[in-house]
Design an enzyme around this catalytic site. Structure first.
Site, PDB file in Angstrom:
ATOM      1  N   ASN A 110       0.859  -1.189   0.000  1.00  0.00           N
ATOM      2  CA  ASN A 110       0.000   0.000   0.000  1.00  0.00           C
ATOM      3  C   ASN A 110       0.892   1.235   0.000  1.00  0.00           C
ATOM      4  O   ASN A 110       1.507   1.558   1.012  1.00  0.00           O
ATOM      5  CB  ASN A 110      -0.883  -0.051   1.264  1.00  0.00           C
ATOM      6  CG  ASN A 110      -1.714   1.208   1.439  1.00  0.00           C
ATOM      7  OD1 ASN A 110      -1.800   2.043   0.539  1.00  0.00           O
ATOM      8  ND2 ASN A 110      -2.319   1.351   2.607  1.00  0.00           N
TER       9      ASN A 110
ATOM     10  N   GLU B 241      -6.812   4.567   7.853  1.00  0.00           N
ATOM     11  CA  GLU B 241      -6.606   6.003   7.604  1.00  0.00           C
ATOM     12  C   GLU B 241      -7.844   6.619   6.972  1.00  0.00           C
ATOM     13  O   GLU B 241      -8.172   7.774   7.200  1.00  0.00           O
ATOM     14  CB  GLU B 241      -5.358   6.200   6.731  1.00  0.00           C
ATOM     15  CG  GLU B 241      -4.084   6.014   7.552  1.00  0.00           C
ATOM     16  CD  GLU B 241      -2.905   5.462   6.779  1.00  0.00           C
ATOM     17  OE1 GLU B 241      -2.897   5.522   5.537  1.00  0.00           O
ATOM     18  OE2 GLU B 241      -1.973   4.956   7.442  1.00  0.00           O
TER      19      GLU B 241
ATOM     20  N   HIS C  94      -9.522   1.120   4.775  1.00  0.00           N
ATOM     21  CA  HIS C  94      -8.243   1.286   5.473  1.00  0.00           C
ATOM     22  C   HIS C  94      -8.445   2.202   6.686  1.00  0.00           C
ATOM     23  O   HIS C  94      -9.229   3.137   6.628  1.00  0.00           O
ATOM     24  CB  HIS C  94      -7.191   1.872   4.524  1.00  0.00           C
ATOM     25  CG  HIS C  94      -5.821   1.850   5.131  1.00  0.00           C
ATOM     26  ND1 HIS C  94      -5.400   2.816   6.006  1.00  0.00           N
ATOM     27  CD2 HIS C  94      -4.810   0.961   5.012  1.00  0.00           C
ATOM     28  CE1 HIS C  94      -4.165   2.517   6.403  1.00  0.00           C
ATOM     29  NE2 HIS C  94      -3.786   1.397   5.814  1.00  0.00           N
TER      30      HIS C  94
ATOM     31  N   GLU D 251      -5.415  -5.095  10.518  1.00  0.00           N
ATOM     32  CA  GLU D 251      -4.387  -4.097  10.786  1.00  0.00           C
ATOM     33  C   GLU D 251      -4.701  -3.378  12.101  1.00  0.00           C
ATOM     34  O   GLU D 251      -5.510  -2.444  12.116  1.00  0.00           O
ATOM     35  CB  GLU D 251      -4.342  -3.064   9.654  1.00  0.00           C
ATOM     36  CG  GLU D 251      -4.037  -3.667   8.297  1.00  0.00           C
ATOM     37  CD  GLU D 251      -3.486  -2.607   7.341  1.00  0.00           C
ATOM     38  OE1 GLU D 251      -2.345  -2.761   6.926  1.00  0.00           O
ATOM     39  OE2 GLU D 251      -4.193  -1.642   7.048  1.00  0.00           O
TER      40      GLU D 251
ATOM     41  N   SER E   3       3.357  -2.195  10.334  1.00  0.00           N
ATOM     42  CA  SER E   3       4.806  -2.256  10.549  1.00  0.00           C
ATOM     43  C   SER E   3       5.428  -3.603  10.173  1.00  0.00           C
ATOM     44  O   SER E   3       6.303  -4.113  10.873  1.00  0.00           O
ATOM     45  CB  SER E   3       5.154  -1.872  11.998  1.00  0.00           C
ATOM     46  OG  SER E   3       4.760  -0.541  12.253  1.00  0.00           O
TER      47      SER E   3
ATOM     48  N   LYS F 201       0.088   4.297  -0.279  1.00  0.00           N
ATOM     49  CA  LYS F 201      -0.547   5.486   0.322  1.00  0.00           C
ATOM     50  C   LYS F 201      -0.315   6.707  -0.573  1.00  0.00           C
ATOM     51  O   LYS F 201      -0.273   6.568  -1.784  1.00  0.00           O
ATOM     52  CB  LYS F 201      -0.044   5.683   1.756  1.00  0.00           C
ATOM     53  CG  LYS F 201      -0.170   4.387   2.573  1.00  0.00           C
ATOM     54  CD  LYS F 201       0.023   4.579   4.038  1.00  0.00           C
ATOM     55  CE  LYS F 201      -0.148   3.239   4.750  1.00  0.00           C
ATOM     56  NZ  LYS F 201      -0.062   3.324   6.199  1.00  0.00           N
TER      57      LYS F 201
ATOM     58  N   GLY G 268       2.415   2.154  10.843  1.00  0.00           N
ATOM     59  CA  GLY G 268       3.365   3.260  10.711  1.00  0.00           C
ATOM     60  C   GLY G 268       4.054   3.629  12.012  1.00  0.00           C
ATOM     61  O   GLY G 268       4.690   4.677  12.117  1.00  0.00           O
TER      62      GLY G 268
HETATM   63  P1  PGA Z   1       2.792   0.246   7.656  1.00  0.00           P
HETATM   64  O1  PGA Z   1       1.340   0.453   7.030  1.00  0.00           O
HETATM   65  O2  PGA Z   1       3.349  -1.023   7.079  1.00  0.00           O
HETATM   66  O3  PGA Z   1       3.581   1.459   7.240  1.00  0.00           O
HETATM   67  O4  PGA Z   1       2.633   0.145   9.139  1.00  0.00           O
HETATM   68  C1  PGA Z   1       0.474  -0.628   6.821  1.00  0.00           C
HETATM   69  C2  PGA Z   1      -0.825  -0.142   6.232  1.00  0.00           C
HETATM   70  O5  PGA Z   1      -1.281   0.937   6.607  1.00  0.00           O
HETATM   71  O6  PGA Z   1      -1.434  -0.798   5.364  1.00  0.00           O
END
Ligand code: PGA
Length: 251
Positions: free
Chosen positions: A9, A97, A95, A167, A213, A11, A173
């Site tokens: 992803n 976010e 997601h 997640e 992560s 983003k 992140g």
């Molecule tokens: P990350 O993000 O690997 O940077 O923690 C995962 C995601 O948001 O899909």
């Protein structure tokens, strides 16, 4: 029996030129990964050109979101049809976010999943608890609500086409991964919920990805868990070396 799926992803990162470059490197890193599926999710602006880059390769293309209407006066939105047209096979839905910053709810997630399915796109449905919810012991209740409402009125036949991504929001992140045991415990719960909703046979075939992560350092241990069928990777999917190592995880 469940083919592992690693999805990147990206983003809100990468210009078109950068996206095409990264896609080329991922295609070569994925060349030897026959037993697993690899999908990348660049930003909307780069989809069509990245689709050209992926042609003839084993790497699939995902969008990061979609709207549920086919077309019309919905300024700023992108329809399932447009994503198909741009070359997408998959789409990320719900997601955290989007839930956190853009008002996505279980109800809108449900509408988007149905729209994606009817357009022939594979939805990668994201669920997961906030840190406060985990600390209050509500992880399973949150997951159960997200699954029951997000997948409300989806038929077993359609459910068989879904990919679920667990997640935990506190792991996204932050560099704080769920331990393999913590992730496995929740994945097992998710699979049992899916069995209640759609029957054991379908639940056994559905892939449940872990996200939050994921790195070259922790992917092997995560993938060793029986109910972790792949990963949704954010930060580490932006560099060819780290994503290359993740897709070539050691079984
Ligand atoms: P990350 O993000 O690997 O940077 O923690 C995962 C995601 O948001 O899909």
């Amino acid at each position: 029996m469940r083919r592992p799926l690693i999805a990147g992803n990206w983003k809100m990162n990468k210009t078109i030129g950068e996206a095409v470059e990264l896609a080329k490197e991922i295609v070569s890193a994925a060349a030897k990964t026959g037993d697993r599926e690899v999908v990348i999710a660049p930003p909307f602006t780069a989809l069509a050109l990245v689709a050209d880059t992926l042609k003839g390769s084993s790497v699939g293309l995902a969008a990061q979101d979609l709207f549920w209407e086919e077309k019309g006066a919905f300024t700023g939105e992108v329809s399932p049809l447009m994503l198909k047209d741009a070359g997408c096979s998959h789409v990320i839905v719900g997601h955290s976010e989007r839930r956190q910053y853009f008002g996505e709810t279980d109800e809108t997630v449900c509408r988007k999943i149905k729209a994606a399915l009817s357009a022939g796109l594979t939805p990668i449905v994201c669920i997961g608890e906030l840190l406060s919810e985990r600390e209050e012991g509500k992880t399973f209740a949150v997951i159960e609500r997200q699954l029951r409402q997000g997948l409300n009125a989806i038929s077993g036949e359609d459910a068989a086409k879904l990919v679920i991504a667990y997640e935990p929001v506190w792991a996204i992140g932050t560099g704080k991964t769920a331990s393999p045991d913590q992730a496995q415990e929740t994945h097992d719960f998710i699979r049992r919920q899916l069995a209640e909703l759609f029957g054991k046979d379908i639940a056994e075939t559905l892939r449940i990805l872990y996200g939050g992560s994921v790195t070259p350092e922790n992917i092997d241990d995560l993938m060793r868990m029986p109910d972790i069928d792949g990963a949704l990777v954010g930060g580490a999917s932006l560099k060819p070396e780290s994503f290359g190592r993740i897709i070539n995880f050691i079984n």
